[in-house]
Design a protein around this motif. Structure first.
Motif, PDB file in Angstrom:
ATOM      1  N   UNK A 197      -9.452  -1.930  -3.704  1.00 55.77           N
ATOM      2  CA  UNK A 197      -8.278  -1.870  -4.572  1.00 55.77           C
ATOM      3  C   UNK A 197      -7.739  -3.259  -4.884  1.00 55.77           C
ATOM      4  N   UNK A 198      -7.780  -4.155  -3.883  1.00 53.47           N
ATOM      5  CA  UNK A 198      -7.241  -5.501  -4.078  1.00 53.47           C
ATOM      6  C   UNK A 198      -8.065  -6.302  -5.075  1.00 53.47           C
ATOM      7  N   UNK A 199      -9.384  -6.236  -4.954  1.00 52.16           N
ATOM      8  CA  UNK A 199     -10.253  -7.113  -5.742  1.00 52.16           C
ATOM      9  C   UNK A 199     -10.744  -6.509  -7.050  1.00 52.16           C
ATOM     10  N   UNK A 200     -10.838  -5.178  -7.120  1.00 55.67           N
ATOM     11  CA  UNK A 200     -11.471  -4.571  -8.296  1.00 55.67           C
ATOM     12  C   UNK A 200     -10.552  -3.642  -9.091  1.00 55.67           C
ATOM     13  N   UNK A 201      -9.601  -3.029  -8.458  1.00 60.26           N
ATOM     14  CA  UNK A 201      -8.730  -2.084  -9.159  1.00 60.26           C
ATOM     15  C   UNK A 201      -7.404  -2.718  -9.573  1.00 60.26           C
ATOM     16  N   UNK A 202      -7.125  -3.941  -9.086  1.00 63.38           N
ATOM     17  CA  UNK A 202      -5.878  -4.654  -9.391  1.00 63.38           C
ATOM     18  C   UNK A 202      -4.656  -3.801  -9.049  1.00 63.38           C
ATOM     19  N   UNK A 203      -4.783  -3.039  -7.979  1.00 67.30           N
ATOM     20  CA  UNK A 203      -3.684  -2.200  -7.506  1.00 67.30           C
ATOM     21  C   UNK A 203      -2.604  -3.074  -6.888  1.00 67.30           C
ATOM     22  N   UNK A 204      -1.346  -2.695  -7.077  1.00 63.59           N
ATOM     23  CA  UNK A 204      -0.249  -3.490  -6.541  1.00 63.59           C
ATOM     24  C   UNK A 204      -0.261  -3.454  -5.009  1.00 63.59           C
ATOM     25  N   UNK A 205       0.213  -4.511  -4.368  1.00 62.50           N
ATOM     26  CA  UNK A 205       0.275  -4.522  -2.896  1.00 62.50           C
ATOM     27  C   UNK A 205       1.085  -3.354  -2.345  1.00 62.50           C
ATOM     28  N   UNK A 206       2.154  -2.958  -3.046  1.00 66.64           N
ATOM     29  CA  UNK A 206       2.980  -1.844  -2.569  1.00 66.64           C
ATOM     30  C   UNK A 206       2.181  -0.541  -2.555  1.00 66.64           C
ATOM     31  N   UNK A 207       1.372  -0.311  -3.598  1.00 63.99           N
ATOM     32  CA  UNK A 207       0.579   0.915  -3.649  1.00 63.99           C
ATOM     33  C   UNK A 207      -0.546   0.889  -2.619  1.00 63.99           C
ATOM     34  N   UNK A 208      -1.168  -0.273  -2.413  1.00 64.43           N
ATOM     35  CA  UNK A 208      -2.217  -0.381  -1.388  1.00 64.43           C
ATOM     36  C   UNK A 208      -1.645  -0.066  -0.013  1.00 64.43           C
ATOM     37  N   UNK A 209      -0.470  -0.599   0.254  1.00 65.56           N
ATOM     38  CA  UNK A 209       0.193  -0.313   1.526  1.00 65.56           C
ATOM     39  C   UNK A 209       0.483   1.180   1.661  1.00 65.56           C
ATOM     40  N   UNK A 210       0.935   1.812   0.566  1.00 65.87           N
ATOM     41  CA  UNK A 210       1.215   3.252   0.599  1.00 65.87           C
ATOM     42  C   UNK A 210      -0.058   4.053   0.847  1.00 65.87           C
ATOM     43  N   UNK A 211      -1.171   3.599   0.286  1.00 64.23           N
ATOM     44  CA  UNK A 211      -2.464   4.274   0.495  1.00 64.23           C
ATOM     45  C   UNK A 211      -2.840   4.256   1.972  1.00 64.23           C
ATOM     46  N   UNK A 212      -2.749   3.081   2.586  1.00 64.17           N
ATOM     47  CA  UNK A 212      -3.132   2.949   4.002  1.00 64.17           C
ATOM     48  C   UNK A 212      -2.163   3.716   4.899  1.00 64.17           C
ATOM     49  N   UNK A 213      -0.867   3.710   4.558  1.00 59.42           N
ATOM     50  CA  UNK A 213       0.105   4.492   5.326  1.00 59.42           C
ATOM     51  C   UNK A 213      -0.230   5.976   5.265  1.00 59.42           C
ATOM     52  N   UNK A 214      -0.649   6.460   4.081  1.00 60.44           N
ATOM     53  CA  UNK A 214      -0.997   7.878   3.933  1.00 60.44           C
ATOM     54  C   UNK A 214      -2.208   8.228   4.788  1.00 60.44           C
ATOM     55  N   UNK A 215      -3.200   7.345   4.793  1.00 59.51           N
ATOM     56  CA  UNK A 215      -4.395   7.591   5.618  1.00 59.51           C
ATOM     57  C   UNK A 215      -4.007   7.635   7.096  1.00 59.51           C
ATOM     58  N   UNK A 216      -3.106   6.721   7.509  1.00 59.12           N
ATOM     59  CA  UNK A 216      -2.650   6.710   8.894  1.00 59.12           C
ATOM     60  C   UNK A 216      -1.916   7.981   9.266  1.00 59.12           C
ATOM     61  N   UNK A 217      -1.088   8.499   8.365  1.00 54.43           N
ATOM     62  CA  UNK A 217      -0.366   9.751   8.627  1.00 54.43           C
ATOM     63  C   UNK A 217      -1.340  10.924   8.757  1.00 54.43           C
ATOM     64  N   UNK A 218      -2.343  10.957   7.897  1.00 55.11           N
ATOM     65  CA  UNK A 218      -3.328  12.031   7.983  1.00 55.11           C
ATOM     66  C   UNK A 218      -4.120  11.939   9.292  1.00 55.11           C
ATOM     67  N   UNK A 219      -4.398  10.715   9.719  1.00 55.35           N
ATOM     68  CA  UNK A 219      -5.083  10.488  10.997  1.00 55.35           C
ATOM     69  C   UNK A 219      -4.250  11.076  12.139  1.00 55.35           C
ATOM     70  N   UNK A 220      -2.942  10.793  12.140  1.00 53.23           N
ATOM     71  CA  UNK A 220      -2.051  11.354  13.165  1.00 53.23           C
ATOM     72  C   UNK A 220      -2.066  12.879  13.124  1.00 53.23           C
ATOM     73  N   UNK A 221      -1.969  13.439  11.928  1.00 47.64           N
ATOM     74  CA  UNK A 221      -1.920  14.895  11.783  1.00 47.64           C
ATOM     75  C   UNK A 221      -3.208  15.533  12.306  1.00 47.64           C
ATOM     76  N   UNK A 222      -4.343  14.922  11.971  1.00 49.31           N
ATOM     77  CA  UNK A 222      -5.625  15.498  12.375  1.00 49.31           C
ATOM     78  C   UNK A 222      -5.781  15.493  13.893  1.00 49.31           C
ATOM     79  N   UNK A 223      -5.390  14.400  14.554  1.00 45.51           N
ATOM     80  CA  UNK A 223      -5.612  14.307  16.000  1.00 45.51           C
ATOM     81  C   UNK A 223      -4.496  14.944  16.828  1.00 45.51           C
TER      82      UNK A 223
END
Length: 468
Positions: free
Chosen positions: A43-69
């Motif tokens: 996302x940083x190098x090819x999609x030109x996604x904003x840092x705020x959205x990239x952070x939100x993406x990783x936070x969402x993955x972390x929340x799903x990780x918590x939910x799954x385990x």
């Protein structure tokens, strides 16, 4: 406190814009999630996604990780059941769960998290051979509901306007009336648009500015209330972006922090022409503030706008009243001579820290402006949690003033507020009820002079209850 097995840490990287960072997802055993790292790097190098959205993406993955385990207990899940796990995750996000100590969030936030997780799963499937988290299925357009069908055909029609190969669509899957959809695709509940008043109290605006002792802070507030800027936009201004015309009015140029055109002088190569990213890197070894990590103290967001000079990617501040443009110019001269000229040439930014310590001259931060605004509001007896008592309330005041005092048409207000869509302008275009009633009276008076017989008939109806 939320129960969690993961942590997210933003780590600076050498790739991409200067000062950029990538959020690293650390799992319960302290191991870095390589797949999440690859996703955020993409996302940083090819999609030109904003840092705020990239952070939100990783936070969402972390929340799903918590939910799954912690909720699903890390059990093996079949490909067919993954969609149901996603559905339960969304339910936990939207309504909260005591098991993870999650508070309820808005439905849109929960749907956005599902969308981010689904996209991450698709990325892993395409690049690492994983099973997608949200399976896709092919459907015929005729099997979709009427609203989805209409969107499908509308998209096909719009494609003709930009795709030079649109004539080949008929041979594609879409052209044959087939669409690929995620199995779990929650819908956002449609709510009636509300344009409720969110402006800062209009009768308190001048008092707020005058009650602020700092010249710098008055300049900042004038840009919000009488220039219509968003809270982060003034923090991208360079010293050279402010000039004064022969009439004594300040001219403020707002260029895109990355691609806005810029001219400067290089000691060895003479006059240079490029963009602001190149200038910052060459002269100061800095990157644009909107590309800094979400948690970087100097980060300042950039939402985008319709530009006055699109070829240069820059716009001008339109003063609500000329007097404020001249007042800004006087304060500008004072600020330059008393504060800004004492700053070392380590960055080009106009607004700087005024504290008499080691931080003097550093670029002003969003956190600084928020604290300043709250202090100024409290001097007037206002509390920051009141509606409109925030920095963005200044932009709402700008739209309210255009509608209720200047009586500008919506289309004109759209232009001077630099909105790409008139729908965005409607949110700010708050017409006061007293003004609306006044306009109605004027309209009726005009009809009386232009259509006297019509008005006479209306009076007879009102008294007799029927026409003759």
């Amino acid at each position: 406190m939320r129960k969690t097995l993961h942590s997210v840490v933003e780590i600076p990287i050498a790739e991409g814009p200067l000062g950029a960072s990538i959020p690293f997802l650390f799992l319960r055993d302290g191991e870095v999630s390589i797949f999440a790292l690859a996703w955020s790097r993409h996302h940083t190098l090819y999609e030109f996604t904003s840092p705020a959205e990239i952070s939100a993406i990783i936070q969402a993955i972390g929340l799903f990780y918590d939910f799954y385990y912690l909720v699903e207990k890390g059990r093996p899940v079949s490909a067919e059941d993954l969609g149901r796990v996603l559905a339960r995750f969304m339910e936990a996000r939207e309504h909260g769960t005591a098991e993870l100590r999650w508070d309820a969030v808005q439905r849109k936030t929960a749907i956005d998290d599902v969308r981010r997780i689904s996209a991450f799963g698709e990325f892993c499937a395409n690049n690492f051979g994983h099973v997608p988290l949200n399976q896709r299925e092919t459907k015929f357009v005729e099997d979709l509901n009427f609203s989805d069908q209409r969107r499908f055909y509308s998209a096909l029609e719009r494609r003709k306007e930009w795709d030079k190969l649109a004539h080949l669509v008929s041979s594609s899957q879409a052209g044959r009336g087939k669409v690929s959809r995620a199995q779990f695709a929650p819908k956002l509940r449609r709510v009636k648009a509300s344009y409720e008043r969110k402006t800062f109290p209009p009768d308190k605006v001048l008092s707020l500015i005058n009650a602020t002792p700092s010249v710098r802070d008055r300049l900042y507030l004038i840009l919000l209330f009488f220039g219509g800027l968003r809270s982060s936009e003034p923090l991208h201004l360079f010293v050279t972006d402010i000039t004064v015309d022969p009439s004594g009015t300040a001219v403020v140029t707002l260029g895109h922090p990355e691609t806005g055109s810029y001219e400067w002088t290089n000691l060895h190569r003479g006059k240079q022409h490029g963009n602001r990213t190149t200038f910052l890197a060459e002269r100061y070894s800095l990157g644009p503030r909107n590309k800094l990590g979400k948690k970087h103290p100097r980060r300042a967001g950039w939402k985008g706008m319709a530009y006055d000079r699109d070829s240069r990617r820059e716009s001008y501040v339109n003063w609500l009243v000329p007097e404020m443009g001249r007042y800004f110019a006087r304060l500008h001269f004072q600020y330059i001579h008393e504060t800004r000229k004492h700053v070392r040439d380590e960055h080009p930014y106009y607004f700087v820290n005024e504290k008499d310590d080691a931080s003097f001259g550093n670029p002003l931060t969003l956190s600084n402006t928020a604290k300043m605004f709250d202090r100024a509001a409290r001097r007037l007896g206002l509390e920051p949690d009141e509606e409109g008592v925030n920095r963005h309330g200044g932009r709402h005041f700008y739209g309210h003033f255009c509608a209720s005092h200047l009586r500008l048409p919506l289309e004109v207000t759209q232009t001077i507020m630099h909105h790409a869509s008139i729908l965005s302008t409607k949110i700010y275009y708050a017409l006061d009820q007293a003004v609306a009633r006044d306009e109605l009276k004027k309209g009726f008076a005009r009809i009386q002079s232009e259509l006297p017989s019509f008005c006479a008939d209306m009076e007879r109806i009102s008294f007799s209850g029927h026409t003759q």
